[in-house]
Design an enzyme around this catalytic site. Structure first.
Site, mmCIF file in Angstrom:
data_model
loop_
_atom_site.group_PDB
_atom_site.id
_atom_site.type_symbol
_atom_site.label_atom_id
_atom_site.label_comp_id
_atom_site.label_asym_id
_atom_site.label_seq_id
_atom_site.Cartn_x
_atom_site.Cartn_y
_atom_site.Cartn_z
ATOM 1 N N HIS A 24 38.976 37.428 37.976
ATOM 2 C CA HIS A 24 38.603 38.844 38.031
ATOM 3 C C HIS A 24 38.376 39.401 36.627
ATOM 4 C CE1 HIS A 24 39.074 43.102 39.574
ATOM 5 N NE2 HIS A 24 39.418 43.269 38.307
ATOM 6 N N GLU A 25 39.347 39.183 35.749
ATOM 7 C CA GLU A 25 39.238 39.731 34.398
ATOM 8 C C GLU A 25 38.127 39.055 33.600
ATOM 9 O OE1 GLU A 25 40.706 42.377 33.672
ATOM 10 O OE2 GLU A 25 42.035 42.417 35.413
ATOM 11 N N HIS A 28 34.957 41.092 34.005
ATOM 12 C CA HIS A 28 34.916 42.240 33.087
ATOM 13 C C HIS A 28 34.593 41.795 31.661
ATOM 14 C CE1 HIS A 28 36.296 45.018 36.082
ATOM 15 N NE2 HIS A 28 37.519 44.531 36.161
#
Length: 433
Positions: A24-25, A28
């Site tokens: 997920h990170e 980003h």
């Protein structure tokens, strides 16, 4: 041995959870770097740092509590109306706003004025914030697709697996027939295991779901049933009764509730069938709709969850389950007597469902969730576009920092809910059979 397998199952789930967070990170981080936003930190977990290494201008690390993760981007919020970052006020709400604003500039270095998050165009900020949840969606999609198309799904068909000998409600503790129980309509009609149902009450059936719907709507009716047995078609006659059966949700899945409906007394064969791409997509769409419905129903689940956590009320499978509960289920599944491949498939299914849930939750348009930042960027784009259309002055950046008091309230609600679910998962966990 059982305890060892349980611990192994929990460990496998925990590793999968860590990967999901890091994945997920990474979404980003990747797009932040594409748009040349400086990212001082990429961390998996919270609390004390266990390991870290700096590469370029980003510190990559692992923290002690694997319950989340974050990347730190400089300049998340624009300066205040006075053009300053550290404006102060005696108002507690204003202090929250300015503290958040100041924190986003803590690691500002010379030359960073062109690498601030808020200076990027709204569509770029949307991509950066959406990239994290999207990575969870991609992972869920890949895992579910591998399971559905590669392994297959147990799918009920129209061939009879077993015939109930008597009428027993779904709430009964045992399948054993009481002495005074009536024969089931299927047994009375001489339906047999291995029969394939062709039509029901004059309607040709193509799936078990269709057949089940016809059965449930035919309480107290006498109906003809055409079956194929030994290569020949036979017509049997059954008089259905009203019985207590499990209720179904909008997707046709059984729930913990019960309803009064027509009852025949058969269970279908459910062989594992590999799905095609279109079938897999339809199944995932149904799961996404079910997930959205579940999120919308969370507030209504709190009273029953409270009773399960503190009043000893039975824990039902439709109640929310947290990371602790899911890990526990994964451990129990790994300790069950089943082929090792089936155990890994179950763990993969848990992780796929978790990633789908992370995507849906993060897309809620509320700060501090990713969806809140996306909503702020979209609102800014709409304001600026409207100003251009009506030839008005550019309203400038939308100050998301002004919503930080709301973000703290939302975070507080989520924290309380998480603690409640965790307590229920520990003292009154959901069990699997």
């Amino acid at each position: 041995m059982t305890a060892l397998m349980t611990v192994l199952g929990i460990a496998i789930f925990a590793l999968g959870l860590l990967f999901s967070i890091a994945w997920h990170e990474l979404g980003h981080l990747t797009w932040a770097k594409v748009f040349k936003i400086r990212v001082p930190q990429y961390m998996v977990g919270f609390g004390p740092t266990v390991w870290s290494r700096k590469k370029g201008d980003t510190e990559y690390g692992l923290k002690a509590i694997p319950m989340g993760g974050y990347i730190r981007m400089i300049g998340m919020f624009p300066p205040g109306a006075d053009g300053k970052v550290t404006a102060r006020s005696t108002s507690p709400w204003r202090s929250m706003i300015e503290d958040a604003r100041a924190q986003s500039y803590e690691e500002l270095l010379p030359g960073d004025d062109t690498r601030l998050f808020y200076t990027r165009k709204p569509w770029q900020r949307v991509i950066v914030m959406f990239a994290g949840p999207f990575m969870n969606l991609v992972l869920a999609f890949g895992l579910f697709l591998a399971l559905f198309m590669g392994v297959g799904v147990a799918t009920a068909n129209l061939t009879v697996q077993t015939v109930s000998q008597c009428v027993v409600p779904s709430t009964a503790k045992t399948d054993t027939c009481p002495a005074d129980a009536k024969p089931s309509p299927a047994a009375a009609a001489e339906l047999r295991a291995g029969d394939t149902i062709v039509s029901f009450d004059g309607t040709k059936v193509g799936s078990y779901d269709q057949l089940q719907g016809l059965i449930r709507s035919s309480a107290e009716k006498t109906v003809p049933i055409v079956v194929e047995r030994g290569g020949q078609q036979l017509t049997l006659t059954a008089t259905l009764v009203t019985n207590t059966v499990l209720a179904e949700d909008s997707s046709g899945n059984p729930t913990n509730g019960t309803v009064k409906a027509g009852f025949l007394g058969i269970s279908p064969q459910s062989p594992v069938v590999q799905l095609g791409f279109g079938q897999s997509m339809n199944r995932m769409a149904d799961m996404a709709r079910s997930g959205i419905d579940s999120i919308g129903a969370l507030p209504s689940k709190i009273p029953a969850l409270w009773d399960s956590a503190f009043e000893g009320a039975p824990r039902t499978t439709d109640q929310p389950v947290g990371v602790v509960g899911v890990a526990r289920v994964g451990g129990e599944a790994f300790a069950m007597k089943a082929p090792l491949a089936d155990k890994f498939e179950f763990e993969i299914q848990l992780l796929a469902g978790l990633n789908l849930s992370l995507f849906l939750l993060n897309m809620l348009p509320l700060l501090p969730l990713d969806g809140g930042h996306i909503a702020g960027a979209l609102w800014e784009a709409l304001r600026r576009h409207t100003a251009r259309v009506f030839r008005r002055p550019d309203p400038g950046h939308f100050d998301v920092a002004k919503l930080m008091p709301v973000a703290y309230v939302v975070a507080g609600v989520f924290l309380c809910f998480t603690v409640l679910v965790m307590i229920a998962d520990v003292v009154n966990p959901v069990k699997i059979g």
